[in-house]
Design an enzyme around this catalytic site. Structure first.
Site, short mmCIF file in Angstrom:
data_model
loop_
_atom_site.label_atom_id
_atom_site.label_comp_id
_atom_site.label_asym_id
_atom_site.label_seq_id
_atom_site.Cartn_x
_atom_site.Cartn_y
_atom_site.Cartn_z
N CYS A 93 -2.38 -10.09 -3.85
CA CYS A 93 -1.76 -10.97 -2.88
C CYS A 93 -1.69 -10.37 -1.45
O CYS A 93 -0.17 -9.40 -1.40
CB CYS A 93 -0.64 -11.83 -3.40
SG CYS A 93 -1.02 -12.73 -4.59
N LEU A 94 -2.25 -10.47 -0.70
CA LEU A 94 -2.03 -9.79 0.69
C LEU A 94 -2.58 -10.90 1.92
O LEU A 94 -3.69 -11.29 1.82
CB LEU A 94 -2.74 -8.57 0.75
CG LEU A 94 -1.82 -7.29 0.31
CD1 LEU A 94 -2.96 -6.06 0.48
CD2 LEU A 94 -0.67 -6.88 1.26
#
Length: 451
Positions: A93-94
């Site tokens: 998750c970025l």
């Protein structure tokens, strides 16, 4: 995908491969350059310290207008969440990847590339990853502080178990019962059957493409003492077989569950070291077979040795004496005489260079056999050095000498092969004086041992 995009991906891969950042490594198969395997080394002074975290990266047809897709591979077969932003499923998750909402300016742009993706992933591996979970970045209650400590503790344990030990056991053919079946003897069962806790943390989508095995082995020899120190420090802080605490943000199927067992990690990490050293010493006998068969690699190394010897003789290079052990081009013996007016002045150092029959795919392993207190030499004599051309032994010889002679190497905690020497070298002025005294004492003893 356009030819321009292919050229860009090729350039980005080469920039990382030829760069000086020791914490990143990338590789791909010639058959499809859009599929890249990446290795991110856990940052020092974090619970991820010197762990080898692998990621699978795929570039879509719309790259660089859109980011690549990234999948974490080091997940214990989908059962270990290594970070609030690195899920057990492999999802990363970025905001830069479009997998997490971010502030304005944090999203992907075509000016970014493979290296910026890997650096962003590495930034998640902080000293306090608990804060990466939204809503917990400003947690201050006593319970939150206990959770932070507990979270760091289990990440440190699992980084050693799953990001260091498990993949190395696989590449070395170490079975759960401690027996060793080298992969070249039993390719079909590389690493043997593993218990459920150590499943597939080392695997990738293509089981035959495992480009980082040699990197892991060489770095393990560098970082061995750091791993042992981490175990020494962490073991007294937990009870034997103590279960991991589940964090508030860990949901079913997306957790880091398990228990502490540092004595077992110590046993396994010691066996890995022994097995790597045994493998290194086997190269000599394998090399003799290659020499008898007049294999190309044996002929090539013999020629390189002769050319280097002739060049040293022609240049009257008196600081290096180079020989082959038992006329074997896979074991080089280098005697280095400390250059006058340097900190090594008057010292005599014996260095053994072990070469693999698979050189340069497997890089040399170099040991300083003369005791030397030096920030680039581990207590076991492993030398940390950086050749400019991996396939040329001349470059290796030059880099070995340069590593020994370098007076003011730039600070880089990822070359910490001798923690105590590094602490003194990059410490206070008094620490540096103590380092120089210990170095000089070992230099003087090196000459005394010869005579």
């Amino acid at each position: 995908m356009s030819d321009q995009a292919i050229l860009r991906i090729t350039r980005e891969i080469k920039q990382i491969q030829q760069g000086s950042d020791l914490s990143l490594a990338v590789a791909c198969q010639d058959s499809d350059i859009r599929k890249v395997q990446a290795l991110v080394v856990g940052p020092p002074e974090t619970p991820y310290e010197f762990g080898f975290f692998e990621f699978s990266i795929k570039f879509g047809r719309n790259y660089p207008a859109h980011p690549p897709t990234v999948q974490a591979v080091t997940t214990n077969g989908g059962r270990c969440r290594f970070n609030p932003n690195i899920y057990a499923s492999g999802k990363v998750c970025l905001s830069i990847l479009g997998t997490w909402r971010g502030e304005s300016g944090e999203q992907w742009s075509s000016a970014q590339g493979l290296e910026s993706v890997l650096i962003s992933i590495q930034s998640l591996m902080s000293s306090n990853p608990y804060e990466n979970e939204p809503g917990y970045e400003n947690a201050t209650s006593s319970k939150d502080k206990r959770n932070m400590t507990s979270y760091v503790a289990k990440i440190r344990h699992e980084s050693l178990r799953l990001a260091v030990i498990a993949p190395l056991e696989a590449s070395l053919g170490i079975r759960p019962d401690g027996t060793v079946v080298p992969p070249d003897v039993d390719d079909e069962e590389e690493g043997g059957d593993r218990d459920a806790d150590d499943d597939d943390s080392f695997s990738s989508e293509d089981e035959e493409f495992r480009p980082f095995f040699d990197v892991r082995k060489r770095r393990f020899l560098w970082y061995y003492e750091s791993y042992v120190r981490s175990i020494d420090k962490a073991e007294p802080e937990v009870r034997a077989q103590q279960r991991f605490e589940r964090m508030p943000f860990e949901g079913e199927g997306n957790t880091m569950d398990g228990h502490f067992d540092y004595p077992e990690l110590r046993r396994r990490i010691s066996l890995i070291r022994k097995t790597i050293l045994d493998e290194t010493h086997r190269w000599a006998s394998q090399g003799k077979v290659a020499l008898l068969r007049e294999a190309g690699i044996a002929v090539n190394l013999q020629r390189q040795y002769e050319q280097i010897r002739e060049d040293l003789k022609r240049r009257n290079h008196f600081t290096i004496d180079l020989n082959l052990s038992e006329a074997n081009p896979f074991v080089w013996e280098l005697t280095y005489f400390g250059r006058p007016m340097t900190k090594l002045d008057g010292g005599i150092f014996r260095i053994r260079i072990h070469l693999s029959p698979r050189f340069p795919d497997e890089q040399p392993r170099v040991f300083v056999e003369t005791a030397l207190f030096h920030c680039r030499v581990s207590r076991d004599g492993v030398l940390c050095y950086f050749p400019k051309r991996l396939e040329e032994m001349r470059s290796h010889i030059e880099a070995i000498v340069a590593a020994l002679e370098e007076d003011e190497p730039p600070y880089d905690p990822r070359i910490t092969v001798h923690p105590e020497a590094s602490r003194l070298f990059w410490g206070s002025p008094d620490d540096r004086k103590q380092y120089n005294r210990l170095l000089r004492r070992s230099v003087e003893r090196s000459a005394e041992d010869v005579f």
